[in-house]
Design an enzyme around this catalytic site. Structure first.
Site, PDB file in Angstrom:
ATOM      1  N   ARG A 547      -3.992  -3.668  -0.360  1.00 14.79           N
ATOM      2  CA  ARG A 547      -4.592  -3.401  -1.630  1.00 14.79           C
ATOM      3  C   ARG A 547      -3.922  -3.881  -2.969  1.00 14.79           C
ATOM      4  NH1 ARG A 547      -5.460   2.817  -2.208  1.00 14.79           N
ATOM      5  NH2 ARG A 547      -3.385   2.321  -1.693  1.00 14.79           N
ATOM      6  N   SER A 608       5.194  -1.648   3.537  1.00 13.98           N
ATOM      7  CA  SER A 608       5.576  -0.391   4.889  1.00 13.98           C
ATOM      8  C   SER A 608       6.146  -1.353   6.131  1.00 13.98           C
ATOM      9  CB  SER A 608       4.243   0.242   4.927  1.00 13.98           C
ATOM     10  OG  SER A 608       3.728   0.755   3.594  1.00 13.98           O
ATOM     11  N   ASP A 662       6.000   2.807   2.021  1.00 11.66           N
ATOM     12  CA  ASP A 662       4.939   3.953   1.854  1.00 11.66           C
ATOM     13  C   ASP A 662       5.373   5.487   1.791  1.00 11.66           C
ATOM     14  OD1 ASP A 662       5.403   3.584   4.555  1.00 11.66           O
ATOM     15  OD2 ASP A 662       3.286   3.524   5.107  1.00 11.66           O
TER      16      ASP A 662
HETATM   17 MG    MG Z   1      -0.948   4.252   4.797  1.00 17.37          MG
END
Ligand code: MG
Ligand code: ADP
Length: 919
Positions: A547, A608, A662
């Protein structure tokens, strides 16, 4: 004649009232099932601990012993595993001397055991152990299939020292005394459940049984009988009255501990109405019958339905009408005043159209009366009314059971077989027709097929025993298979201790390189204080979606806009250049859409994957996880890779301020709400955690002051082999098929990417052991990842009917029986519970370390959590928190759900970094 009309009317129950009766019965059933109201309920709803019906695979030799009023019957039943098509039955009847029923309990059981010994002496069996089913038709407080205390004798029995004792134990010790060491009492049952067990038609289980009137067991007194399915032996009465049983949802049977699956409940509905709930339909004749009975005010329903009483009701109606001078004007009715002179059998004969009238005449003349033609006609009308009433009441009771089942199974329509035994049913078309049609009217949402049952107490009892044995064996095997997945408290403490050790190793300058928990510094040294302001860009890579976001941090609120972009698998697993080019393309697309092309906003990059961070905006990728494998990235600074791609794409408006994991983003976003939030936790596709560690403990970064957020990368915990004894063969199979074999071993026990796979491998093993889906292996279940982790959530949330489980399994082309569904749910529960507990053990190590770091007796801390598994699974969070409280009792841990931690969090890290300086 108005008087006769009135009598007939009193004996006729309208459909409206029958509806009422059905509803009262349903209420009574619910009271009987509930723990709070069970004691005073008139319909007792006794648990039988019979948790399954035959599936046709039952096989072997079974011994049955049945205690009857005046006899003991022993049976040898051989089931062939052929769908119970042709059970072989051999039996013997022993007459019981009357003193046995009145003497010491020990003598009764010795007598039964002697009968068995004599019987067995004539049966040669190759079997080592003989399972025995014991039919004991008295009210018991049963607590297991083979454990039942006699509450009170009835039917004329009065043996001493038995009431309050476990009758199975009494029988078992009598059997030992006879040196029948190979006979094991497996199940005790009353006479109703066997009826249900004998009526299974291939593929369609019988789940309700009804007894109306006298049951007859085949017999040949004093002799042997060998019989196949079709043979017709002579008969011996085995029970009378009325009763019913059905397969209830075990969770609703509150008197039993069992909470999953189904259990047969013995309704004991003969007592319905003993609390007065049938008073409005009782006639004066019923009152007289009751007053004259040996148990006044008891079994009010049975006294209107059971075949013991129908003759009596008619007799009292005749007496009353004679007193009103509308019957028997020419003869004395004195003879009618004697109890029992009109037999139910006679009533049933009188019903018959053709020669019923003649039968009435014969019966009355036998009493010395001289009935007129008209008398006989009226007698016949009364008999019809009494029997019809019995049938309609029975239908109301059956309809109550059917509707109860339909509702508790959450079905729109219940289709079920009902086994029926008793002479009222077998012998009388009229009774059968009324029962069937009125049941249909009162339970319109149910389709019940009534099936005649015979010898429920003998053959049925053998079936109960066989099913019990099948279930016990299956349970043992299932437990054996799942045992390695069930962690003890000691296991969890050990995991906690190991995690603590790995944390220390990861923090140490010298030991860091070899630690499985990397404990990566993040250069995030503070959590938000609320003064952060401005607009930021954020990227989120490494979750399910890629995103791009714009985050506007204002005075009172954070506003965000975002766009999801797909990263094709070919790009995830292609070259690093292509991956980062794709990312820049997406950013440009987003900026165009949001009209942000002209601005240079600080950018937080949520990345992440495990990185060695050298500064807030400098992060060297250590290894890919979660399905990524783009080449040329490991060992590189990902911020640099991003900047280079921007160069290639001629995009000069990027200002990367921070790379954020994250986990850290999650902690930061929750920290904005709750300043106590100093831990971040992710349980989604993967799992990871971060927390605020003292700088002085972080051996890998210079400086002693303050704290720094440590990205634990705990998913890799165990990669050095320290968890090897926790891994099961299923975990090994899952690991072997991943692209990062041998890596992220802790994560592979816990997170969404793997739980479904673990379940799938367990299901395959259960099928292979013929414990599931009747051993049929299905192709679709062999497909990798076909069993999604989100299925665990639906399956564990499912209601009593397990409709969802069935639907999910059907989608996988699996034909699941109800018991299969129960087992699949148990597997899911086992796997998700273990995941939650292991996660808790890891967190316990973290919070305990923080508490010790700060020298506190009690630590209060908040964990910011993200991840769909944690958020969506019905039990995960609760099990996690409960285990954590248990393992770290000195820490008061609050969990705060993060909303979009990786988007908002990245922006907040950038914002905290820019705090003070002009963004
Ligand atoms: Mg996630
Ligand atoms: P990520 O961790 O990639 O950021 P999520 O937190 O959304 O993404 O987690 C996605 C994972 O959650 C998927 O791998 C899937 O296995 C699991 N998942 C999706 N839906 C559910 C659900 N209803 N219950 C449990 N797990 C789910």
């Amino acid at each position: 004649c108005p008087q006769v009309q009135r009598a007939l009317q009193a004996l006729t129950i309208s459909l409206d009232v029958l509806w009422e009766v059905k509803e009262r019965m349903q209420r009574a059933m619910r009271r009987g099932l509930s723990r709070h109201t069970h004691a005073e309920a008139d319909v007792r709803m006794l648990p039988t601990y019979i948790c399954s019906t035959p599936d046709g695979s039952e096989k072997g030799d079974f011994l049955v012993v049945e205690l009857c009023q005046t006899h003991v019957r022993t049976l040898w039943v051989t089931l062939l595993g052929d769908g119970n098509q042709s059970p072989q039955v051999m039996y013997k009847i022993f007459e019981m001397p009357e003193h046995i029923t009145q003497g010491k309990g020990e003598e009764l059981f010795d007598f039964i055991a002697q009968c068995m010994r004599e019987f067995l002496a004539g049966v040669s069996s190759p079997q080592q152990n003989i399972p025995l089913g014991f039919v004991f038709p008295f009210t018991c407080r049963q607590t297991q299939l083979d454990k039942a205390e006699l509450v009170a004798w009835s039917k004329g029995f009065r043996c001493r020292d038995v009431e309050g004792k476990d009758v199975v134990q009494l029988l078992q010790s009598a059997i030992r005394k006879q040196e029948l060491y190979h006979v094991d009492v497996v199940a005790l049952m009353n006479d109703t459940v066997g009826t249900m067990m004998t009526c299974n038609v291939a593929g369609k289980p019988c789940e309700v049984a009804l007894i109306v009137g006298e049951q007859w067991a085949p017999c040949m007194p004093g002799g042997w009988f060998w019989g196949g399915a079709g043979a017709q032996p002579p008969l011996l009465p085995a029970g009378s009255g009325t009763n019913s049983c059905f397969m209830a949802e075990a969770q609703q049977v509150e008197m039993a501990e069992e909470t999953s699956g189904r259990m047969c409940v013995n309704t004991e509905w003969g007592y319905f109405g003993d609390n007065g709930s049938l008073n409005d339909i009782l006639t004066p004749y019923d009152q007289h019958v009751d007053e004259e009975s040996s148990n006044p005010k008891e079994k009010r329903f049975e006294k209107m339905v059971g075949s013991l009483y129908l003759g009596e009701i008619v007799r009292h109606a005749l007496i009353a009408l004679a007193a009103e001078k509308v019957l028997f004007l020419e003869s004395s009715v004195v003879a009618l005043k004697t109890k029992g002179v009109l037999k139910t059998q006679q009533v049933l004969e009188i019903l018959k159209n053709e020669d019923g009238m003649a039968e009435a005449k014969r019966a009355l003349e036998a009493l010395g009366m001289r009935p007129s033609e008209r008398d006989c006609c009226r007698v016949q009308q009364l008999c019809r009314a009494v029997v019809s009433r019995a049938a309609t009441l029975c239908a109301a009771g059956l309809a109550a059971i059917l509707s109860h089942m339909c509702q508790s199974r959450e079905l729109e329509r219940l289709v079920v077989n009902v086994g029926v035994d008793g002479d009222l049913y077998h012998g009388h078309t009229r009774f059968r027709e009324i029962l069937q049609s009125v049941t249909g009217l009162l339970a319109p949402d149910c389709i019940a097929t009534l099936l005649p049952s015979t010898d429920g107490t003998g053959r049925g009892a053998a079936m109960v025993t066989a099913v019990a044995l099948r279930l016990a064996t299956r349970r043992r095997e299932v437990n054996g298979l799942l045992a390695p997945l069930r962690l003890s408290r000691a296991d969890l403490e050990r995991v906690q201790g190991l995690m603590r050790r790995e944390m220390e190793l990861g923090l140490g300058r010298e030991t860091n390189a070899n630690a499985s928990v990397r404990m990566l510094p993040t250069y995030v040294c503070g959590t938000p204080d609320g003064t952060e302001r401005g607009d930021f860009l954020a990227l989120d890579l490494g979750g399910t979606n890629f995103r791009v976001l714009v985050v506007r941090v204002g005075q009172d609120s954070i506003r965000m806009a975002s766009e999801i972009y797909v990263i094709p698998t070919s790009v995830m697993q292609g070259t690093g250049e292509a991956l980062f080019d794709h990312i820049i393309d997406c950013i440009i697309d987003f900026q165009l859409k949001q009209e942000l092309m002209e601005e240079v906003l600080p950018l937080g990059f949520t990345f992440s994957f495990p990185c060695q961070q050298l500064g807030l905006d400098k992060a060297v990728l250590l290894t890919w996880t979660k399905g990524f494998s783009a080449s040329g990235c490991v060992g590189q600074d990902v911020v640099q890779l991003l900047r280079q791609a921007a160069q290639r794409k001629q995009h000069f408006g990027l200002k990367v301020v921070a790379v954020v994991n994250d986990t850290v983003g999650t902690m930061m976003s929750c920290g904005y709400e709750d300043p106590n939030c100093e831990i971040g936790l992710i349980v989604g596709t993967g799992t990871n955690a971060c927390y605020m560690e003292e700088m002085k403990n972080v051996g890998t970064v210079e400086g002693e002051q303050g704290r720094m957020c440590i990205n634990m990368e705990w998913g890799a915990f165990g990669d050095n082999g320290c968890l090897n004894d926790i891994f099961t063969r299923f975990d090994v199979m899952v690991d072997e098929k991943t692209i990062n074999r041998g890596k992220q071993r802790f994560e592979k026990l816990i997170s969404g990417m793997y739980l479904g796979e673990i379940v799938r491998y367990i299901l395959l093993a259960l099928v292979k052991s013929e414990l599931l889906f009747r051993g049929k292996s299905y192709v679709k279940l062999q497909t990798r990842d076909i069993f999604q982790t989100k299925f665990l959530s639906s399956i564990e949330t499912d209601g009593l009917g397990l409709r969802q489980v069935q639907a999910i399994l059907q989608d996988l082309e699996l034909q699941a029986s109800f018991e299969d569904c129960v087992l699949v749910r148990e597997v899911c529960q086992t796997v998700s519970l273990r995941a939650a507990q292991l996660c808790a053990a890891g967190l316990a190590a973290v919070v305990e370390k923080m508490r010790e770091n700060r020298g506190l007796a009690q630590l209060a801390v908040t964990v910011g959590v993200d991840g769909t598994l944690y958020k969506m699974h019905p039990n995960f969070s609760q099990h996690l928190q409960q285990t954590l409280r248990d393992l770290a009792p000195n820490c008061n841990v609050t969990f705060l759900l993060s909303e979009d931690g990786s988007g908002k969090g990245a922006a907040l890290v950038a914002a905290v970094a820019c705090r003070g300086s002009e963004p």
